[in-house]
Design a protein around this motif. Structure first.
Motif, PDB file in Angstrom:
ATOM      1  N   LYS A  57      41.347  94.703  42.023  1.00 14.37           N
ATOM      2  CA  LYS A  57      42.826  95.835  42.505  1.00 14.37           C
ATOM      3  C   LYS A  57      41.673  96.819  43.202  1.00 14.37           C
ATOM      4  CE  LYS A  57      41.690  96.960  37.128  1.00 14.37           C
ATOM      5  NZ  LYS A  57      40.258  96.166  37.349  1.00 14.37           N
ATOM      6  N   LEU A  58      42.796  98.074  43.831  1.00  9.14           N
ATOM      7  CA  LEU A  58      41.944  99.612  43.912  1.00  9.14           C
ATOM      8  C   LEU A  58      40.826  99.899  42.998  1.00  9.14           C
ATOM      9  CD1 LEU A  58      45.630 101.020  45.081  1.00  9.14           C
ATOM     10  CD2 LEU A  58      43.929  99.677  46.082  1.00  9.14           C
ATOM     11  N   GLY A  59      40.052 100.420  43.374  1.00  5.83           N
ATOM     12  CA  GLY A  59      38.755 100.598  42.875  1.00  5.83           C
ATOM     13  C   GLY A  59      37.779  99.708  42.406  1.00  5.83           C
ATOM     14  N   ASP A  60      37.906  98.845  42.747  1.00  7.67           N
ATOM     15  CA  ASP A  60      37.398  97.868  42.560  1.00  7.67           C
ATOM     16  C   ASP A  60      36.037  97.469  43.884  1.00  7.67           C
ATOM     17  OD1 ASP A  60      37.796  97.260  40.198  1.00  7.67           O
ATOM     18  OD2 ASP A  60      38.904  95.328  41.085  1.00  7.67           O
ATOM     19  N   VAL A  61      34.704  97.075  43.751  1.00  9.39           N
ATOM     20  CA  VAL A  61      34.145  96.827  45.235  1.00  9.39           C
ATOM     21  C   VAL A  61      33.420  95.190  45.101  1.00  9.39           C
ATOM     22  CG1 VAL A  61      31.685  97.249  45.675  1.00  9.39           C
ATOM     23  CG2 VAL A  61      32.635  99.259  44.512  1.00  9.39           C
ATOM     24  N   VAL A  62      34.536  94.577  46.079  1.00  6.09           N
ATOM     25  CA  VAL A  62      34.050  93.551  46.560  1.00  6.09           C
ATOM     26  C   VAL A  62      33.716  93.576  47.277  1.00  6.09           C
ATOM     27  CG1 VAL A  62      36.189  91.575  47.135  1.00  6.09           C
ATOM     28  CG2 VAL A  62      37.078  93.613  46.480  1.00  6.09           C
ATOM     29  N   PHE A  63      32.987  92.129  47.084  1.00  7.73           N
ATOM     30  CA  PHE A  63      31.877  91.424  47.945  1.00  7.73           C
ATOM     31  C   PHE A  63      32.266  90.231  48.586  1.00  7.73           C
ATOM     32  CE2 PHE A  63      29.741  93.874  44.221  1.00  7.73           C
ATOM     33  CZ  PHE A  63      28.681  94.148  44.973  1.00  7.73           C
ATOM     34  N   VAL A  64      32.745  90.110  50.334  1.00 11.99           N
ATOM     35  CA  VAL A  64      32.621  89.584  51.286  1.00 11.99           C
ATOM     36  C   VAL A  64      31.914  89.249  52.201  1.00 11.99           C
ATOM     37  CG1 VAL A  64      34.964  90.596  50.336  1.00 11.99           C
ATOM     38  CG2 VAL A  64      33.907  91.381  52.818  1.00 11.99           C
ATOM     39  N   ASN A  65      32.234  87.492  52.648  1.00 12.72           N
ATOM     40  CA  ASN A  65      31.348  87.701  54.004  1.00 12.72           C
ATOM     41  C   ASN A  65      32.382  86.994  54.834  1.00 12.72           C
ATOM     42  OD1 ASN A  65      28.890  87.377  53.217  1.00 12.72           O
ATOM     43  ND2 ASN A  65      29.189  85.283  52.396  1.00 12.72           N
ATOM     44  N   TYR A  66      32.489  87.652  56.341  1.00  9.87           N
ATOM     45  CA  TYR A  66      33.613  87.974  56.699  1.00  9.87           C
ATOM     46  C   TYR A  66      33.495  87.241  58.164  1.00  9.87           C
ATOM     47  CZ  TYR A  66      32.727  92.759  57.974  1.00  9.87           C
ATOM     48  OH  TYR A  66      32.376  93.676  58.581  1.00  9.87           O
ATOM     49  N   VAL A  67      33.741  87.766  59.398  1.00 14.26           N
ATOM     50  CA  VAL A  67      34.326  87.782  61.064  1.00 14.26           C
ATOM     51  C   VAL A  67      34.986  88.096  60.681  1.00 14.26           C
ATOM     52  CG1 VAL A  67      34.306  85.958  62.524  1.00 14.26           C
ATOM     53  CG2 VAL A  67      32.517  85.203  60.814  1.00 14.26           C
ATOM     54  N   GLY A  68      35.773  88.908  61.690  1.00  9.04           N
ATOM     55  CA  GLY A  68      36.174  89.713  62.332  1.00  9.04           C
ATOM     56  C   GLY A  68      36.696  89.682  64.100  1.00  9.04           C
ATOM     57  N   LYS A  69      37.791  89.072  64.070  1.00  7.34           N
ATOM     58  CA  LYS A  69      38.149  88.686  65.621  1.00  7.34           C
ATOM     59  C   LYS A  69      39.922  89.135  66.229  1.00  7.34           C
ATOM     60  CE  LYS A  69      36.671  83.735  64.620  1.00  7.34           C
ATOM     61  NZ  LYS A  69      36.540  82.414  65.155  1.00  7.34           N
ATOM     62  N   LEU A  70      39.720  89.012  67.297  1.00  7.18           N
ATOM     63  CA  LEU A  70      40.839  89.776  67.915  1.00  7.18           C
ATOM     64  C   LEU A  70      42.138  88.527  67.912  1.00  7.18           C
ATOM     65  CD1 LEU A  70      39.662  91.859  70.706  1.00  7.18           C
ATOM     66  CD2 LEU A  70      40.380  93.181  68.692  1.00  7.18           C
ATOM     67  N   ALA A  71      43.426  88.907  68.043  1.00  7.19           N
ATOM     68  CA  ALA A  71      44.113  87.876  68.156  1.00  7.19           C
ATOM     69  C   ALA A  71      43.564  86.837  69.344  1.00  7.19           C
ATOM     70  CB  ALA A  71      45.364  88.413  69.162  1.00  7.19           C
ATOM     71  N   ASP A  72      43.181  86.873  70.290  1.00  9.02           N
ATOM     72  CA  ASP A  72      42.698  86.283  71.260  1.00  9.02           C
ATOM     73  C   ASP A  72      41.031  85.411  71.305  1.00  9.02           C
ATOM     74  OD1 ASP A  72      40.748  87.594  71.763  1.00  9.02           O
ATOM     75  OD2 ASP A  72      41.082  88.016  73.862  1.00  9.02           O
TER      76      ASP A  72
END
Length: 185
Positions: A57-72
């Protein structure tokens, strides 16, 4: 007296009424299609692997692994491992769920995810950077963004700050011990 404004009505040709109705139907369908295309796209959270438990929820710290891509499919960002001793924090990059800390679409998406889950988050440009991406970034203006996200864990901001203070004191005491003379001097 004769009437000069009278126009005689001609009979309607066979099939003209059908053509008229088909034309009206085509116009209505075309208008509906244009209206549907103009509706703004919303945030989409696709579950690849379901997580368990509560959602952050808002205020929490979330630990993530991610890859960000454009739509293409062009990759523009990827999470990096944190250079800290293992065990104090979960693996992954910590993200504070707070307005201004990360983009709005990422905040909204993370609040719909669960610990241990894998997701594909599609964020429309309006909830990402819009017409003004960060200077020097590979993200073009008005770009929709796609993130592959693994939620490792999350904790309250207070718990995160307590652990960060403990890490800081460990690092501080470790530096003091190394600052003395070496055994070979």
């Amino acid at each position: 007296m004769t009437e000069i404004t009278r126009v005689p009505l001609q009979p309607i040709k066979k099939g003209s009424l059908t053509k008229l109705w088909l034309g009206i139907i085509v116009a209505v369908l075309l208008g509906a299609g244009l209206a549907w295309a103009a509706v703004p796209k919303g945030l989409d959270v696709e579950t690849v692997t379901a997580g368990t438990g509560d959602s952050p929820k808002l205020g929490d710290v979330v630990f993530v692994n991610y890859v960000g891509k454009l739509a293409d499919g062009t990759e523009f960002d990827r999470s990096q491992p944190m250079p800290i001793p293992p065990g104090l924090f979960p693996e992954g990059n910590p993200l504070l769920l707070e307005e201004g800390a990360i983009i709005d679409g990422f905040i909204e998406g993370l609040t719909q995810m669960q610990k241990g889950g894998s997701y594909v988050l599609t964020i429309p440009a309006e909830q990402a950077y819009g017409a003004a991406p960060p200077p020097g970034s590979p993200i073009p203006p008005n770009a929709d963004l796609v993130f592959e996200v693994d939620v490792v864990d999350f904790m309250s901001r207070e718990d995160f700050q307590t652990r960060a203070a403990a890490l800081q004191s460990m690092m501080g005491s470790g530096e003091e011990g190394e600052a003395g003379t070496s055994p070979t001097e």
